[in-house]
Design an enzyme around this catalytic site. Structure first.
Site, PDB file in Angstrom:
ATOM      1  N   GLN A   1      23.191  74.801   1.216  1.00 38.53           N
ATOM      2  CA  GLN A   1      23.934  74.753   2.477  1.00 38.53           C
ATOM      3  C   GLN A   1      24.879  73.557   2.392  1.00 38.53           C
ATOM      4  OE1 GLN A   1      21.892  72.620   5.458  1.00 38.53           O
ATOM      5  NE2 GLN A   1      21.925  74.312   6.923  1.00 38.53           N
TER       6      GLN A   1
ATOM      7  N   SER B   1      27.016  68.758   5.401  1.00 47.49           N
ATOM      8  CA  SER B   1      27.287  67.325   5.563  1.00 47.49           C
ATOM      9  C   SER B   1      28.328  66.824   4.575  1.00 47.49           C
ATOM     10  CB  SER B   1      25.993  66.526   5.340  1.00 47.49           C
ATOM     11  OG  SER B   1      25.025  66.906   6.258  1.00 47.49           O
TER      12      SER B   1
ATOM     13  N   SER C   1      20.498  69.778  -0.607  1.00 48.45           N
ATOM     14  CA  SER C   1      19.250  70.129  -1.275  1.00 48.45           C
ATOM     15  C   SER C   1      19.467  71.386  -2.110  1.00 48.45           C
ATOM     16  CB  SER C   1      18.149  70.422  -0.250  1.00 48.45           C
ATOM     17  OG  SER C   1      17.928  69.281   0.521  1.00 48.45           O
TER      18      SER C   1
ATOM     19  N   GLU D   1      17.133  76.132  10.977  1.00 49.01           N
ATOM     20  CA  GLU D   1      16.687  75.019  10.141  1.00 49.01           C
ATOM     21  C   GLU D   1      15.591  74.219  10.829  1.00 49.01           C
ATOM     22  OE1 GLU D   1      19.676  72.035   9.220  1.00 49.01           O
ATOM     23  OE2 GLU D   1      18.457  71.310   7.555  1.00 49.01           O
TER      24      GLU D   1
ATOM     25  N   ASN E   1      16.083  61.718  14.191  1.00 51.42           N
ATOM     26  CA  ASN E   1      15.302  61.691  15.437  1.00 51.42           C
ATOM     27  C   ASN E   1      16.220  61.488  16.647  1.00 51.42           C
ATOM     28  OD1 ASN E   1      13.069  61.896  13.869  1.00 51.42           O
ATOM     29  ND2 ASN E   1      12.148  59.936  14.457  1.00 51.42           N
ATOM     30  N   GLU E   2      17.235  60.649  16.459  1.00 48.63           N
ATOM     31  CA  GLU E   2      18.140  60.350  17.571  1.00 48.63           C
ATOM     32  C   GLU E   2      18.894  61.616  18.001  1.00 48.63           C
ATOM     33  OE1 GLU E   2      17.741  58.489  14.796  1.00 48.63           O
ATOM     34  OE2 GLU E   2      16.588  56.944  15.865  1.00 48.63           O
TER      35      GLU E   2
END
Lengths: 351, 404
Positions: B114, B117, B150, B233, B362-363
């Site tokens: 994928q 980013s 990945s 995801e 987490n944010e």
């Protein structure tokens, strides 16, 4: 394992919530501000109009024959409303002891209709020093949850369950001051009080009563958590500082997200434990212990955040936030320190 | 009980066909095992039959998750395809794309990655700068740099996001493409993570080609496709017990405590019980989300709860590992087979931050919960509702010495 409620269970929740939305706020303030006892009319309406006080009692014992999943829903709604009520003493501890004894004295029916209220000494909390002497009971126990308002007392001594008239001679109840003003406790002093022996329970049967109480308390805590999340989100969506609603600030928004995440997990833990109580009773100790270990601290953290995000107003007596905070802490400690809960879980995990 | 029979058959099959140990290190062996799984009817359980799936329900999917957990299947090379790009193809692909890509994906014949980013587009994926330019024949030419990819080292195919119209606001000018990774314009460079392994990569696109029918979803509709995929995801990550975190689970640490003779220490017992409770509750939450899906209640943004809780759990495991292992987690002897007693612990400790960063920090998860579940106001954004080419960037901000 069924973790999603059925439509009948959703209806049960709506019915209880509808009644409590209307009646609970007044009852809460009567107890908190004026020291009023539990609202007997409202308790009777829950028992007769809605028929929800004997949900986990088998039909052959005069109950609704539903189950602990259903009772957990009632507990959640009572927690959400913070209703001062004898739920724990009467509809949980006393009811479960009587079901365990297969009791047919008629007391289960009176508790289930809300006509009478009961409290139990010798199962949760300190054992006290009550002993049988002659024909009566002697000694003290306390704090006994819900004993102040009780009509009947069940006192467990060495596995034997004794029934006493709470207003009878030789019984003195001294109301105690409590952290949580919505739940009333008393010390019970017995001086040769006349008692009827109802039967006896072995240690496994008593442990089941404790585990069932653990599930009910955890369910109540998830109701407290859900209400804390809803009220906090409503407040931070409305309160403006620095020209923006405070819920738009990450520090607050992320805190609310953590409150919600804990609550959703706690709900899952309670559903699993309640399901085990009904469908896999031999396996109940582990999920009950997991629920207690997770939900106790999580509920307090959520209510602590509730006070925090309400700021100064959340620290006032007038606002309800402190009641959620105190209920969460008192529920967490009711059956002993959190470390004891984790020690029991470690035992069950066979560490 | 059709469900019980199905589960029983699966259990028997898994017992008779355990994955070969080398399948965890040799991707070809993992691919052979995946083909076996598919032939036995255990791949793509909930996907439509016409695209090579089994057309089963969430009940079987849950049974498979439970039964296969102990078997330790070599799923890593297929994770992106099965959990993310595959379901997105099912949702948004053309019939031709489904026919072409889904069957080899399920059989493990084609491995997916994928490409979202970029160095300048992490949490804010929609600020990506990889360009896609349309040729006169309708095909596309892509150039740019992707990162944290990945499985790119094995991948045959990628789902890639690129900017097709910089004159539209940032979310509106992005398109998702299906890219053939085996072509001269694609360069993959392994990136070593803080565990010392290279599970992810940098991918350079230098005039990489995509045919006209390689658009997944609609031209300039890539953000919707990306949101669909990121939703898959989060669900797939929260349901996953990471191999690398295995050293810091309550089961592994309980065993270690017994081996080190500290299982009687009240503090150790206390911490292990707490860790176990959190693990178990997250499993129950995940089960509940699966049951709700089966009952027709979409999980939606609540999937972020599982992702967040899983990340916090990984860090909790690290904390408990310290109580159990003490100085044994600091240094240890290596035996002749090249392994040592602290290896799994070290991997668990060093990989915990991956859980709280990868797949949305987490944010970001907390913002998703706050905004999409609880309905709190969105973050103010300086680059919304204006052409992407005019949006402030990190470079501009630094040059100006302030934010726009």
């Amino acid at each position: 394992m069924q973790l999603v409620p059925t439509s009948e269970q959703d209806e049960l929740r709506s019915a209880v919530r509808a009644l409590l939305d209307k009646q609970a706020p007044r009852a809460v303030r009567a107890t908190v501000d004026d020291g009023a006892g539990y609202d007997r009319d409202l308790w009777r309406r829950l028992g007769t109009e809605l028929g929800v006080l004997g949900l986990a009692v088998p039909e052959e014992l005069g109950g609704a024959g539903a189950g602990h999943v259903e009772r957990a829903i009632l507990a959640e709604e009572l927690g959400r409303a913070l209703l001062p009520s004898p739920f724990l003493g009467s509809a949980v501890l006393a009811t479960d002891l009587l079901v365990g004894l297969d009791d047919r004295s008629g007391l289960l029916g009176a508790l289930g209709s809300g006509e009478r209220m009961a409290a139990v000494a010798g199962v949760l909390g300190p054992a006290g020093d009550v002993s049988v002497s002659g024909g009566g009971l002697r000694g003290s126990a306390g704090p006994v949850v819900d004993a102040t308002d009780a009509d009947d007392l069940l006192v467990v001594v060495d596995g034997v369950v004794h029934h006493l008239d709470a207003t009878g001679p030789g019984v003195v109840r001294t109301p105690l001051r409590s952290l949580d003003p919505t739940r009333r406790h008393a010390r019970v002093d017995l001086d040769g009080a006349a008692a009827t022996r109802l039967g006896s329970l072995d240690s496994d049967a008593l442990q089941r009563v404790r585990d069932l109480a653990t599930v009910a308390i955890a369910a109540e805590q998830t109701g407290v958590m859900g209400a804390a999340v809803d009220r906090t989100v409503a407040y931070v969506s409305d309160r403006v500082q620095f020209g923006r609603v405070i819920g738009s600030y990450q520090a607050v928004k992320h805190g609310c997200a953590d409150m919600y995440a804990s609550t959703e997990q706690a709900v899952s833990a309670v559903r699993a434990a309640a399901w085990a109580a009904d469908h896999d009773p031999d396996a109940l100790p582990l999920p009950a212990a997991v629920a207690r270990v997770f939900v106790g601290p999580a509920a307090f953290a959520v209510t602590n955040s509730m006070v925090q995000y309400h700021g100064g107003i959340g620290y006032t007596w007038e606002h309800d936030a402190h009641l959620f905070y105190k209920r969460a802490k008192s529920d967490e400690l009711l059956s002993g320190p959190p470390g004891a809960a984790r020690a029991r879980l470690a035992e069950l995990m066979k560490v | 009980m059709a469900e019980e029979n199905w589960r029983e058959r699966l259990r028997t099959w898994l017992a008779e066909h355990p994955p070969p140990p080398e399948a965890h290190t040799d991707v070809a062996a993992a691919q052979r095992y995946q083909a076996q799984l598919h032939d036995a009817g255990y791949a793509g359980l909930t996907w439509p039959k016409e695209w090579g799936g089994q057309g089963l329900g969430a009940v079987e999917a849950q049974a498979f998750a439970e039964e296969s957990a102990a078997a330790d299947l070599p799923t890593r090379p297929f994770m992106i395809g099965m959990g993310m790009t595959g379901p997105t193809l099912v949702d948004l692909g053309t019939p031709e794309q489904k026919r072409r890509y889904l069957p080899p994906l399920l059989r493990g014949e084609e491995i997916w990655c994928q490409l979202f980013s970029e160095p300048g587009a992490g949490s804010d994926v929609a600020s990506l700068r990889t360009r896609a330019v349309r040729e006169p024949d309708g095909s596309w030419v892509l150039s740019g740099q992707k990162v944290w990819t990945s499985n790119a080292q094995w991948a045959d195919v990628a789902a890639v996001l690129a900017r097709t119209d910089p004159d539209k606001p940032k979310h509106g000018g992005i398109t998702m493409f299906v890219l053939d990774m085996r072509q001269p314009g694609v360069t993959v460079r392994p990136l070593v993570d803080m565990t010392g392994h290279a599970p992810f990569n940098e991918v350079y696109l230098d005039e990489a080609r995509v045919p006209a029918d390689g658009v997944l979803g609609e031209v300039d509709g890539g953000w919707r496709a990306a949101t669909t995929m990121l939703g898959h995801e989060r669900v797939s990550i929260s349901g996953m017990r990471q191999r690398r975190g295995r050293g810091v689970t309550s089961a592994a640490l309980t065993e270690l405590a017994q081996r080190r003779d500290v299982a009687g220490d009240p503090l150790v017992r206390d911490r292990l019980a707490d860790l176990y409770a959190h693990e178990r509750v997250l499993e129950l939450f995940t089960d509940r989300m699966r049951q709700e899906t089966a009952a027709g209640v979409p999980v939606g943004a609540r999937g972020s709860v599982g992702k967040l809780a899983g990340a916090l759990l990984a860090h909790r495991g690290v904390e408990v590992a310290g109580h159990v292992a003490g100085a044994d987690a600091v240094a240890w002897e290596v035996s002749d087979d090249g392994e040592g007693p602290g290896d799994d612990l070290a991997l668990g400790i060093a990989s915990a931050p991956a859980a709280s960063i990868a797949g949305g920090t987490n944010e970001i998860q907390r913002s998703i919960i706050g905004e999409r579940v609880l309905g709190l106001p969105r973050e103010p954004a300086a680059d919304r509702d204006r052409p992407f080419r005019d949006a402030p960037t990190g470079e501009v901000d630094r040059a100006a010495g302030s934010h726009v």
